[in-house]
Design a protein around this motif. Structure first.
Motif, mmCIF file in Angstrom:
data_model
loop_
_atom_site.group_PDB
_atom_site.id
_atom_site.type_symbol
_atom_site.label_atom_id
_atom_site.label_comp_id
_atom_site.label_asym_id
_atom_site.label_seq_id
_atom_site.Cartn_x
_atom_site.Cartn_y
_atom_site.Cartn_z
ATOM 1 N N HIS A 1 10.176 4.076 -0.795
ATOM 2 C CA HIS A 1 8.891 4.802 -0.783
ATOM 3 C C HIS A 1 8.538 5.480 0.531
ATOM 4 O O HIS A 1 7.424 5.958 0.703
ATOM 5 N N LYS A 2 9.489 5.535 1.452
ATOM 6 C CA LYS A 2 9.160 6.100 2.769
ATOM 7 C C LYS A 2 8.850 7.596 2.701
ATOM 8 O O LYS A 2 8.240 8.146 3.624
ATOM 9 N N ARG A 3 9.212 8.252 1.612
ATOM 10 C CA ARG A 3 8.920 9.691 1.508
ATOM 11 C C ARG A 3 7.421 9.991 1.605
ATOM 12 O O ARG A 3 7.023 11.092 1.937
ATOM 13 N N VAL B 1 0.842 -1.200 0.000
ATOM 14 C CA VAL B 1 0.000 0.000 0.000
ATOM 15 C C VAL B 1 0.884 1.259 0.000
ATOM 16 O O VAL B 1 0.608 2.233 -0.709
ATOM 17 N N ILE B 2 1.966 1.214 0.763
ATOM 18 C CA ILE B 2 2.882 2.367 0.798
ATOM 19 C C ILE B 2 3.408 2.666 -0.610
ATOM 20 O O ILE B 2 3.373 3.810 -1.082
ATOM 21 N N LYS B 3 3.855 1.626 -1.271
ATOM 22 C CA LYS B 3 4.400 1.800 -2.623
ATOM 23 C C LYS B 3 3.307 2.292 -3.581
ATOM 24 O O LYS B 3 3.539 3.184 -4.395
ATOM 25 N N ALA B 4 2.139 1.732 -3.442
ATOM 26 C CA ALA B 4 1.027 2.118 -4.324
ATOM 27 C C ALA B 4 0.684 3.599 -4.150
ATOM 28 O O ALA B 4 0.535 4.332 -5.129
ATOM 29 N N VAL B 5 0.570 4.030 -2.914
ATOM 30 C CA VAL B 5 0.186 5.420 -2.663
ATOM 31 C C VAL B 5 1.278 6.366 -3.166
ATOM 32 O O VAL B 5 1.002 7.422 -3.734
ATOM 33 N N ASP B 6 2.540 5.963 -2.984
ATOM 34 C CA ASP B 6 3.630 6.816 -3.449
ATOM 35 C C ASP B 6 3.665 6.895 -4.977
ATOM 36 O O ASP B 6 3.734 7.976 -5.548
ATOM 37 N N GLU B 7 3.580 5.753 -5.621
ATOM 38 C CA GLU B 7 3.714 5.754 -7.085
ATOM 39 C C GLU B 7 2.490 6.312 -7.794
ATOM 40 O O GLU B 7 2.586 6.789 -8.919
ATOM 41 N N TYR B 8 1.342 6.227 -7.142
ATOM 42 C CA TYR B 8 0.116 6.680 -7.809
ATOM 43 C C TYR B 8 -0.602 7.774 -7.024
ATOM 44 O O TYR B 8 -1.836 7.820 -6.967
ATOM 45 N N GLY C 1 9.631 15.756 -3.117
ATOM 46 C CA GLY C 1 9.231 15.449 -4.488
ATOM 47 C C GLY C 1 7.809 14.930 -4.605
ATOM 48 O O GLY C 1 7.448 14.303 -5.598
ATOM 49 N N LEU C 2 6.981 15.195 -3.584
ATOM 50 C CA LEU C 2 5.592 14.760 -3.667
ATOM 51 C C LEU C 2 4.788 15.754 -4.509
ATOM 52 O O LEU C 2 5.115 16.933 -4.582
#
Ligand code: ADP
Ligand code: MG
Length: 693
Positions: free
Chosen positions: A500-502, A353-360, A522-523
């Motif tokens: 993806h911790k950003r 979920v962390i990766k998903a929210v960051d990438e998308y 970079g968000l």
């Protein structure tokens, strides 16, 4: 049976009714269809249709309708009678399997974003047997999907069902890797908390802006706003309570698990939360809830407002989309487990979920983008337009230690490396919520908080399901190919946290420092719908949707156009409503009141009395009136100059040119409201609307 037990689901053709009324083999065939999404054979459909019709007629129905969710965001119905004429002049009541399974509404007036040329206006509806039929307004409603002649989705249900199936497939792959062969089906669950305002219907009727646009386009700030903060969870007023009780009854009849109702932060604001259920049913039920709320309010001489920001300067209304992943064995996969092994699995879902929210981030932002929600997001009352994720300090700490591999160093070699023993206790204690975060982990579910109150929850859930499934599919690819599962799993979790911790932010999302910090990280910061929408048609996103067959490229482009067009038309209607109100109501009222002052002034002058008040007032009102007139003319002119060809250009123009002119016009009108006698001002004030119940 208690009254409520008897009431609950009494208007739903649910499992109990099916078992009662269908022959055993028909019931079994229908169940199979519902569970695996298989096509219903025509003979079975005929039997089901007949049983449904008999049941509906016993309950007083005369009509049926395919009930679907076109891109307008509200549900559509086309009622047809069961009545069927016979040769001998009599009639029978008839409903065939064919009518149950497929409909052909004239679809030319629903938005389609160019998917159907106007000469091919046909659309089709097909029964979604995974949602129960129900009765509303003496009509049997069949939940259906809606698609074009070429099979493209024209609705909000089709992609949701596709995305749920995708989550099922990818999650099962992951569970298998953990040795879980027991689970055969996975579904996503949603519990949407719904906010709304209630005001007196008489006052509502006097406001063209509320009637036409759902929000007040004028209105001076009341002397008492929400500064006192004494409404939240306060005692519910009798009229509101009566409304809530009747609403609960109506929703229970429809099988909607309405559970809690309470006052919200703003005056006249309330919330309804249902018990969560699968995403498809939750979406249907939320649509029904919104419709029923408005209807029941009317019966109580109330007006129910679902707009994201009905009153400037007062908290707006949102919807919290609580989301989790459930197995058919009754396990919530976002629930931290008791054992290290369960925790390893939990952590894998968490980092997915962390990766998903960051990438998308862009897609999540788009899924809640609307002209109405632009008034609310980032306004220090709702999450900012920047998407980030709240995990709480404890869970964040655990991820840090995993990332630093300290935990691994201490771990007993015989145990799973990422199986942190203390996880369960830690997380369950983390009930302290950060209300400023758009996307928060709340113990055993994620709460996406950026949704606007009136929106369908379909799009946010399509996006959530799709992006998380995409990450799970990537993870499954890696882990299925790994030589040593434990090592690969550990590495995958560590790498994902690092990369993806950003996106994790536990601080105050309303603070200006966060805007700066987010930029450093970079968000994306996409303050308006017009900023956000172009990301929808990015290569990355088209790839995602087409890879998983959630949307075809054509469907994405059509939706992009529909969203832009909806934005433009929303703002246009607001601008035209303002022009109308200024020209026909506000200016005439100012003239009338000035006339009154003028008379008084003349009289007093004649008598040689002091007329400072009249002179002062009249001059201030006159100045504002001139300004109001000029600003109104400027808005009229600007409206005539709107670009018409390119939808993005048009939307940009409305945001950059029309909205500022509207704000300026309002400012002057609101200043006049403060000067004109209450009886002369043509619109009910904020104070009356917010405090009269
Ligand atoms: P809040 O403090 O935000 O009101 P609640 O625990 O009362 O939190 O839950 C709010 C909503 O979350 C309800 O609609 C509830 O049904 C839903 N919810 C609770 N658990 C889950 C879950 N596991 N998955 C999805 N939704 C859930
Ligand atoms: Mg909540």
């Amino acid at each position: 049976m208690s009254r409520i037990e008897e009431l609950f689901g009494s208007m739903v053709f649910n499992d109990v009714v099916m078992q009662e009324r269908l022959p055993e083999d028909t019931y079994a065939a229908l169940k199979r269809t519902m569970e695996v999404g298989k096509k219903l054979n025509p003979a079975v459909a005929d039997v089901v249709a007949r049983a449904m019709k008999d049941w509906a007629i016993e309950k007083g129905c005369t009509h049926f309708t395919h009930w679907f969710q076109p891109m307008t965001g509200i549900t559509a119905e086309k009622h047809e009678g069961f009545i069927h004429p016979m040769d001998d002049g009599t009639v029978i009541m008839k409903f065939s399997g064919k009518e149950l399974v497929k409909g052909e509404p004239d679809a030319s007036s629903f938005p389609n974003g160019g998917l159907r040329a106007t000469f091919e206006a046909r659309g089709y509806t097909a029964w979604d047997p995974s949602s129960y039929a129900f009765i509303k307004d003496n009509t049997l409603c069949i939940p259906t999907v809606f698609y074009s002649y070429n099979g493209e989705a024209l609705d909000k249900k089709t992609p949701l069902l596709r995305s749920m199936e995708l989550m099922n497939k990818q999650t099962l792959r992951i569970l298998k890797l953990f040795g879980n062969e027991e689970v055969t089906h996975v579904t996503t669950s949603v519990g949407p908390e719904q906010e709304y305002f209630l005001i007196d219907r008489d006052l509502y009727r006097q406001r063209e802006d509320l009637i036409l646009t759902g929000r007040t386009l004028f209105g001076a700030k009341p002397p008492k706003g929400q500064e006192m903060e004494n409404h939240y969870y306060g005692a519910i007023k009798p009229r509101v309570y009566a409304f809530m009780q009747e609403l609960d009854d109506e929703l229970w009849k429809l099988g909607v698990l309405a559970k809690t109702e309470h006052n919200e932060a703003a005056p006249a604001q309330h919330e309804l939360a249902p018990i969560y259920t699968n995403s498809n049913t939750a979406t249907d039920h939320n649509q029904l809830t919104m419709e029923m709320m408005k209807k029941v309010a009317e019966r109580h001489d109330l007006a129910l407002l679902l707009h994201e920001k009905p009153f400037a300067g007062v908290n707006g209304s949102g919807k919290h989309n609580n989301w989790s992943i459930s197995t058919n064995t009754g396990v919530n996969l976002l629930e931290p487990g008791e054992s290290p092994a369960e925790n390893a699995q939990f952590l894998l879902f968490l980092v997915a979920v962390i990766k998903a929210v960051d990438e998308y981030q862009d897609l999540l932002r788009i899924s809640v983008a609307s002209a109405g929600n632009d008034n609310r997001l980032g306004g220090n009352e709702a999450p900012p337009a920047i998407i980030s994720m709240f995990l709480g300090d404890d869970l964040t700490e655990i991820l840090h230690s995993i990332e630093a591999e300290t935990e691994a160093a201490h771990a007993d070699q015989s145990e799973m490396k990422v199986g942190v023993h203390i996880l369960p206790r830690f997380i369950r204690d983390t009930t302290d919520r950060n209300r400023t975060s758009p996307f928060a982990f709340t113990g055993n579910k994620f709460e996406f908080r950026s949704l606007g109150a009136p929106q369908s929850i379909s799009a946010p859930n399509v996006i959530l399901n799709t992006i998380v499934a995409e990450e799970l599919s990537q993870f499954a690819d890696i882990l299925e190919a790994a030589e040593d599962f434990q090592t690969a799993l550990h590495q995958l979790i560590v790498d994902t946290v690092k990369a993806h911790k950003r996106i994790i932010f536990n601080g105050n999302g309303y603070a200006q420092e966060w805007v700066e910090e987010a930029e450093k990280r970079g968000l994306l910061n996409l303050p308006t719908t017009v900023d956000a929408l172009p990301y929808f048609i990015n290569e990355k996103n088209i790839q995602l949707f087409t890879k998983h067959k959630i949307y075809t490229s054509e469907e994405i482009h059509s939706r992009y156009e529909i969203y832009l067009d909806t934005y433009t038309r929303t703002v246009e209607i607001e601008a035209l409503t303002m022009i109308d109100m200024v020209s026909k109501k506000i200016l005439p009222a100012c003239i009338q009141y000035s006339d009154l002052i003028g008379h008084s002034l003349a009289q007093k002058k004649n008598l040689g009395l002091s007329c400072d008040a009249e002179e002062g007032l009249l001059s201030r009102i006159s100045n504002h009136m001139s300004t109001l007139y000029q600003k109104n003319e400027a808005l009229i002119t600007a409206h005539h100059r709107c670009p018409k060809e390119d939808p993005l250009e048009a939307a940009t123009y409305y945001r950059d040119t029309i909205l500022p002119l509207m704000a300026a016009l309002r400012q002057t009108a609101d200043a006049l409201e403060m000067l004109i006698g209450e009886e002369y001002w043509p619109l009910p004030s904020y104070t009356r609307m917010l405090y009269s119940l």
